[in-house]
Design an enzyme around this catalytic site. Structure first.
Site, mmCIF file in Angstrom:
data_model
loop_
_atom_site.group_PDB
_atom_site.id
_atom_site.type_symbol
_atom_site.label_atom_id
_atom_site.label_comp_id
_atom_site.label_asym_id
_atom_site.label_seq_id
_atom_site.Cartn_x
_atom_site.Cartn_y
_atom_site.Cartn_z
ATOM 1 N N ARG A 45 62.684 71.626 5.119
ATOM 2 C CA ARG A 45 61.218 71.704 5.109
ATOM 3 C C ARG A 45 60.717 72.550 3.950
ATOM 4 O O ARG A 45 59.659 72.275 3.378
ATOM 5 C CB ARG A 45 60.717 72.314 6.426
ATOM 6 N N GLU A 57 67.787 64.353 7.927
ATOM 7 C CA GLU A 57 67.464 63.462 9.047
ATOM 8 C C GLU A 57 68.706 62.749 9.567
ATOM 9 O O GLU A 57 68.843 62.541 10.781
ATOM 10 C CB GLU A 57 66.401 62.447 8.628
ATOM 11 N N GLN A 62 71.300 63.069 16.885
ATOM 12 C CA GLN A 62 72.182 63.459 17.999
ATOM 13 C C GLN A 62 72.837 64.825 17.778
ATOM 14 O O GLN A 62 73.900 65.105 18.344
ATOM 15 C CB GLN A 62 73.244 62.381 18.241
ATOM 16 N N LEU A 100 80.873 67.912 12.611
ATOM 17 C CA LEU A 100 79.505 67.474 12.880
ATOM 18 C C LEU A 100 79.486 66.224 13.754
ATOM 19 O O LEU A 100 78.497 65.928 14.411
ATOM 20 C CB LEU A 100 78.776 67.223 11.560
ATOM 21 N N TYR A 140 63.246 55.117 12.706
ATOM 22 C CA TYR A 140 62.888 56.536 12.761
ATOM 23 C C TYR A 140 63.170 57.236 11.435
ATOM 24 O O TYR A 140 62.304 57.913 10.872
ATOM 25 C CB TYR A 140 63.621 57.272 13.887
ATOM 26 N N ASP A 158 61.243 59.280 17.449
ATOM 27 C CA ASP A 158 62.570 59.531 18.009
ATOM 28 C C ASP A 158 62.434 59.888 19.486
ATOM 29 O O ASP A 158 61.370 59.721 20.084
ATOM 30 C CB ASP A 158 63.282 60.641 17.224
ATOM 31 N N CYS A 212 57.751 70.601 24.770
ATOM 32 C CA CYS A 212 57.926 69.533 25.761
ATOM 33 C C CYS A 212 59.401 69.156 25.784
ATOM 34 O O CYS A 212 59.800 68.053 25.413
ATOM 35 C CB CYS A 212 57.045 68.337 25.387
ATOM 36 N N CYS A 223 51.565 74.468 24.922
ATOM 37 C CA CYS A 223 51.408 73.149 24.314
ATOM 38 C C CYS A 223 50.007 72.890 23.796
ATOM 39 O O CYS A 223 49.025 73.068 24.535
ATOM 40 C CB CYS A 223 51.776 72.065 25.330
#
Length: 370
Positions: A45, A57, A62, A100, A140, A158, A212, A223
């Site tokens: 970011r 990404e 997972q 990984l 995604y 996602d 969430c 939230c």
């Protein structure tokens, strides 16, 4: 929640509830404002160049953010650009990726890098459709890279986003069904602000990851979408989102052999080029749970002479569709490693040959004893 977010909460009357579109549209202001104040500082970011966003990404599929951080740093040091990734030796790539999991992600990254070198002069394409056509990239990932790195108005949906949207709408539709995901993508594409697509997409993902949450009760008091959320209002968060039950995972027993020669070489072998853990290295292993008599008989058939053996303990590893229950033996041999195996030392095992996490407990034992 501070005063700013209180002001941004959306009110509706019981007589005139918001429509599906209105409810989703009302998320944008509170969501983006919350994200600007609560976004976690992450290396991809901080520098959202297309290559970095794309690699991150793929790694995050997972896999938890905290687990990805050190891998991302090492990967960028080893392969700082598309060209270096495209030209890497596969074993080096898989060694960097070691631990990984889901190794096809790394292979597809390299396949895509080679396409980018051949077709796009080494630059990640700034088009959703062209991204989607690359190996290993689905809707995604294409949406995430397109929106975050290029500011293209396209959603990135996602599991986190599906959970948030399902709860806001109190939707009981099965989020594992492709038409349900497609409908959410269409709805979000329609209402997302064209000038803030990165913050909108990342905000939804961040709410799903931090507020969430998937396991345990949502943190509704934190939230930005609390006043809009129909699941919160009805107390139905524990049944939403709905997922159709998965098939039971298959269980396999395996016997792991840690074969060590007189000069402290270790036996490994390369797995087949297709199937589970394709092209990675492993300790020799056999189907079933063998006892010492069966094990000795097998090794004698290889021409190996056993000095002595001892238990290496049991271990378990869960893949997406199968679970291995493993029994290990540390076998000390007279002479060399049998010719059908590679003979390596511990240093090579740690630095050169990619060994999957499934064998991690046994690798630690060897390192501890070396």
């Amino acid at each position: 929640m501070n005063e700013l977010y209180d002001k941004l909460q959306i009110l509706e009357s019981d007589c005139h509830p918001l429509s599906r579109r209105e409810r989703l549209k009302a998320m944008t202001g509170p969501l983006i404002s919350w994200y600007e104040d609560h976004a976690r500082p992450l290396p991809w970011r901080d520098q959202p160049e297309p290559y970095r966003v794309w690699v991150s990404e793929i790694m995050l599929q997972q896999t938890r953010v905290e687990a990805v951080k050190p891998y991302f740093q090492r990967f960028m040091e080893a392969f700082p650009d598309v060209k270096s990734l495209a030209e890497a030796e596969e074993e080096q790539l898989l060694k960097i990726w070691e631990g990984l999991g889901y190794y096809n992600r790394a292979r597809n990254l390299q396949k895509a890098a080679r396409v980018i070198m051949d077709s796009y002069e080494g630059r990640v394409p700034g088009s959703y459709e062209k991204l989607l056509a690359l190996p290993g990239i689905g809707s995604y990932t294409a949406g995430a890279v397109a929106s975050i790195a290029f500011g293209i108005k396209v959603p990135a949906v996602d599991g986190n986003v599906l959970r948030v949207v399902s709860r806001v709408l109190a939707s009981e539709e099965d989020i594992l069904k492709a038409p349900v995901k497609k409908k959410v993508e269409e709805d979000l594409r329609e209402i997302m602000p064209g000038d803030r697509v990165s913050a909108f997409n990342q905000g939804l993902i961040e709410v799903g990851a931090m507020v969430c949450v998937p396991n345990g009760p949502p943190r509704c008091h934190q939230c930005p979408l609390a006043s809009l959320c129909l699941a919160r209002r009805s107390g139905s968060w524990d049944s939403i989102p709905f997922k159709s039950p998965k098939k039971p995972r298959k269980t396999e027993k395996r016997t792991i052999l840690l074969l060590e020669s007189d000069n402290h070489q270790i036996a490994i072998e390369k797995r087949p080029d297709t199937g589970l853990l394709a092209s990675l290295y492993q300790f020799p292993n056999l189907e079933g749970s063998l006892n010492e008599i069966q094990l000795c008989s097998f090794l004698e058939g290889l021409g190996a002479e056993i000095r002595y053996l001892e238990s290496a303990g049991s271990a378990r590893h869960i893949f997406s569709h199968v679970e291995w229950n493993m029994t290990g033996y540390h076998v000390f041999l007279k002479g060399d490693i049998p010719a059908q195996y590679l003979s390596v030392d511990i240093r090579q095992l740690l630095t050169k040959y990619p060994l999957p996490n499934a064998f991690g407990a046994y690798l630690k034992l060897l390192v501890k004893e070396s």
